[in-house]
Design a protein around this motif. Sequence first.
Motif, PDB file in Angstrom:
ATOM      1  N   TRP A 159       0.836  -1.186   0.000  1.00  0.00           N
ATOM      2  CA  TRP A 159       0.000   0.000   0.000  1.00  0.00           C
ATOM      3  C   TRP A 159       0.879   1.247   0.000  1.00  0.00           C
ATOM      4  O   TRP A 159       2.044   1.206   0.395  1.00  0.00           O
ATOM      5  CB  TRP A 159      -0.920   0.014   1.224  1.00  0.00           C
ATOM      6  CG  TRP A 159      -1.953  -1.075   1.201  1.00  0.00           C
ATOM      7  CD1 TRP A 159      -1.761  -2.399   1.432  1.00  0.00           C
ATOM      8  CD2 TRP A 159      -3.336  -0.928   0.903  1.00  0.00           C
ATOM      9  NE1 TRP A 159      -2.942  -3.098   1.308  1.00  0.00           N
ATOM     10  CE2 TRP A 159      -3.925  -2.210   0.986  1.00  0.00           C
ATOM     11  CE3 TRP A 159      -4.160   0.165   0.598  1.00  0.00           C
ATOM     12  CZ2 TRP A 159      -5.273  -2.432   0.764  1.00  0.00           C
ATOM     13  CZ3 TRP A 159      -5.501  -0.047   0.385  1.00  0.00           C
ATOM     14  CH2 TRP A 159      -6.048  -1.329   0.457  1.00  0.00           C
ATOM     15  N   THR A 160       0.295   2.363  -0.440  1.00  0.00           N
ATOM     16  CA  THR A 160       1.020   3.632  -0.499  1.00  0.00           C
ATOM     17  C   THR A 160       0.282   4.684   0.306  1.00  0.00           C
ATOM     18  O   THR A 160      -0.919   4.916   0.082  1.00  0.00           O
ATOM     19  CB  THR A 160       1.156   4.121  -1.957  1.00  0.00           C
ATOM     20  OG1 THR A 160       1.823   3.124  -2.730  1.00  0.00           O
ATOM     21  CG2 THR A 160       1.927   5.426  -2.014  1.00  0.00           C
ATOM     22  N   ARG A 161       0.989   5.311   1.227  1.00  0.00           N
ATOM     23  CA  ARG A 161       0.358   6.346   2.061  1.00  0.00           C
ATOM     24  C   ARG A 161       0.293   7.671   1.301  1.00  0.00           C
ATOM     25  O   ARG A 161       1.244   8.059   0.619  1.00  0.00           O
ATOM     26  CB  ARG A 161       1.122   6.539   3.363  1.00  0.00           C
ATOM     27  CG  ARG A 161       0.446   7.554   4.300  1.00  0.00           C
ATOM     28  CD  ARG A 161       1.077   7.551   5.674  1.00  0.00           C
ATOM     29  NE  ARG A 161       0.432   8.526   6.553  1.00  0.00           N
ATOM     30  CZ  ARG A 161       0.688   8.676   7.843  1.00  0.00           C
ATOM     31  NH1 ARG A 161       1.602   7.898   8.423  1.00  0.00           N
ATOM     32  NH2 ARG A 161       0.070   9.587   8.568  1.00  0.00           N
ATOM     33  N   THR A 162      -0.826   8.346   1.424  1.00  0.00           N
ATOM     34  CA  THR A 162      -1.000   9.663   0.834  1.00  0.00           C
ATOM     35  C   THR A 162      -1.547  10.615   1.884  1.00  0.00           C
ATOM     36  O   THR A 162      -2.293  10.199   2.778  1.00  0.00           O
ATOM     37  CB  THR A 162      -1.956   9.611  -0.372  1.00  0.00           C
ATOM     38  OG1 THR A 162      -2.194  10.948  -0.839  1.00  0.00           O
ATOM     39  CG2 THR A 162      -3.300   8.989  -0.012  1.00  0.00           C
ATOM     40  N   ALA A 163      -1.159  11.878   1.776  1.00  0.00           N
ATOM     41  CA  ALA A 163      -1.683  12.893   2.694  1.00  0.00           C
ATOM     42  C   ALA A 163      -3.019  13.446   2.215  1.00  0.00           C
ATOM     43  O   ALA A 163      -3.694  14.173   2.941  1.00  0.00           O
ATOM     44  CB  ALA A 163      -0.671  14.027   2.837  1.00  0.00           C
ATOM     45  N   ASP A 164      -3.402  13.070   1.003  1.00  0.00           N
ATOM     46  CA  ASP A 164      -4.630  13.581   0.387  1.00  0.00           C
ATOM     47  C   ASP A 164      -5.765  12.575   0.559  1.00  0.00           C
ATOM     48  O   ASP A 164      -5.805  11.552  -0.118  1.00  0.00           O
ATOM     49  CB  ASP A 164      -4.371  13.857  -1.099  1.00  0.00           C
ATOM     50  CG  ASP A 164      -5.605  14.382  -1.818  1.00  0.00           C
ATOM     51  OD1 ASP A 164      -6.518  14.905  -1.137  1.00  0.00           O
ATOM     52  OD2 ASP A 164      -5.662  14.259  -3.060  1.00  0.00           O
ATOM     53  N   VAL A 165      -6.681  12.871   1.488  1.00  0.00           N
ATOM     54  CA  VAL A 165      -7.797  11.958   1.754  1.00  0.00           C
ATOM     55  C   VAL A 165      -8.608  11.697   0.496  1.00  0.00           C
ATOM     56  O   VAL A 165      -9.078  10.573   0.260  1.00  0.00           O
ATOM     57  CB  VAL A 165      -8.692  12.533   2.873  1.00  0.00           C
ATOM     58  CG1 VAL A 165      -9.996  11.750   2.997  1.00  0.00           C
ATOM     59  CG2 VAL A 165      -7.942  12.526   4.203  1.00  0.00           C
ATOM     60  N   ALA A 166      -8.770  12.705  -0.338  1.00  0.00           N
ATOM     61  CA  ALA A 166      -9.602  12.576  -1.543  1.00  0.00           C
ATOM     62  C   ALA A 166      -9.049  11.543  -2.522  1.00  0.00           C
ATOM     63  O   ALA A 166      -9.805  10.964  -3.314  1.00  0.00           O
ATOM     64  CB  ALA A 166      -9.745  13.931  -2.236  1.00  0.00           C
ATOM     65  N   SER A 167      -7.742  11.281  -2.459  1.00  0.00           N
ATOM     66  CA  SER A 167      -7.138  10.341  -3.415  1.00  0.00           C
ATOM     67  C   SER A 167      -6.974   8.944  -2.826  1.00  0.00           C
ATOM     68  O   SER A 167      -6.479   8.042  -3.504  1.00  0.00           O
ATOM     69  CB  SER A 167      -5.766  10.866  -3.864  1.00  0.00           C
ATOM     70  OG  SER A 167      -4.842  10.852  -2.796  1.00  0.00           O
ATOM     71  N   ALA A 168      -7.392   8.755  -1.582  1.00  0.00           N
ATOM     72  CA  ALA A 168      -7.176   7.479  -0.906  1.00  0.00           C
ATOM     73  C   ALA A 168      -8.357   6.540  -1.101  1.00  0.00           C
ATOM     74  O   ALA A 168      -9.518   6.953  -1.042  1.00  0.00           O
ATOM     75  CB  ALA A 168      -6.948   7.718   0.588  1.00  0.00           C
TER      76      ALA A 168
END
Length: 320
Positions: free
Chosen positions: A26-35
Amino acid sequence: MDKRYAFIGNEAVGDVVRERLDAAGWTRTADVASAGMVVTYCTSQTALEDAYFDENGIVQAASPNTVLIDLSASTPSFARELNAVAIVSDLAAVEAPLVVADPMLSDALSDRDNLMCLVGGEEDDVEAARPVLDALVGTVQETGGSGSAQLARAAYTLQTSAQIMSAIEADALYRAVQRSSAAFGATFGRAGATTPEAEQVLAAVNAGRFDGAYTVEMLMSELSAALMAADDVDLILPQAEACLHLLELLAVIGGADKAPSALALVYGEEAACAENGLDWTRAEQAYASEEAGEDCDYDDDGGDGDGGDFPGGFGAYSAN
């Protein structure tokens, strides 16, 4: 499957989530909209509500079909509310409160097999969340519909906190008697235990192991959630309330980031407290503030807790 995820909340748990999910691809993102998945763990109800329901919170920011996985200890009513809001927002909400099997281990969060999740929610939503949960913890125990996992978590918390407190108080009694009369010598040894949980506590106390990844702040958040769940149904739980007051006391004197075994220090000598970074003058100041009608916040170290009023009568809990 979209294997991007966002994490919001306590970063000690966030570090564990990142390590496990990164290893699982998995890849962590700071952007909730893209998760595709949003994982949360907060140590106060206010922080949890803000995370989801603020103007710029998760519910507003998440894209349709995002799976929301909450690892926090909360209440059945909050879990049902979040599930209802998620449904009308085209999201999936899964309550998966984290359970630490042996909270006294210094690396309690690092061992995957030491972690379990109680999981509740709609069947399809739970199935969608399983890849993340299976990567995070050794055991995933499904409990039923929305609210069921938080109810099970509250029941578990009440039993665990009672065993922690009873073991520490039994040990405190042994130590106090042996200090007060040399006639006993070493013939009484140390307090024994009959449950695995109590044995874990006593082993940590006897080894002087008062620091760990699972903290007093985390236990307080779990116990607070259990008491809120009881309050929602007009049930008074005196034993749990007394335990929370003692935890608040420990937090006031600087123990919020200590392991729960550090409660034993509250019953001991002031010198031992000082050696472990605890300062009783903070309790005196907090108590004076309460006497003057001022609120005091135990969480002055930057945590995400709400804080709490210092419980009056702190001297009753210590020989100091």
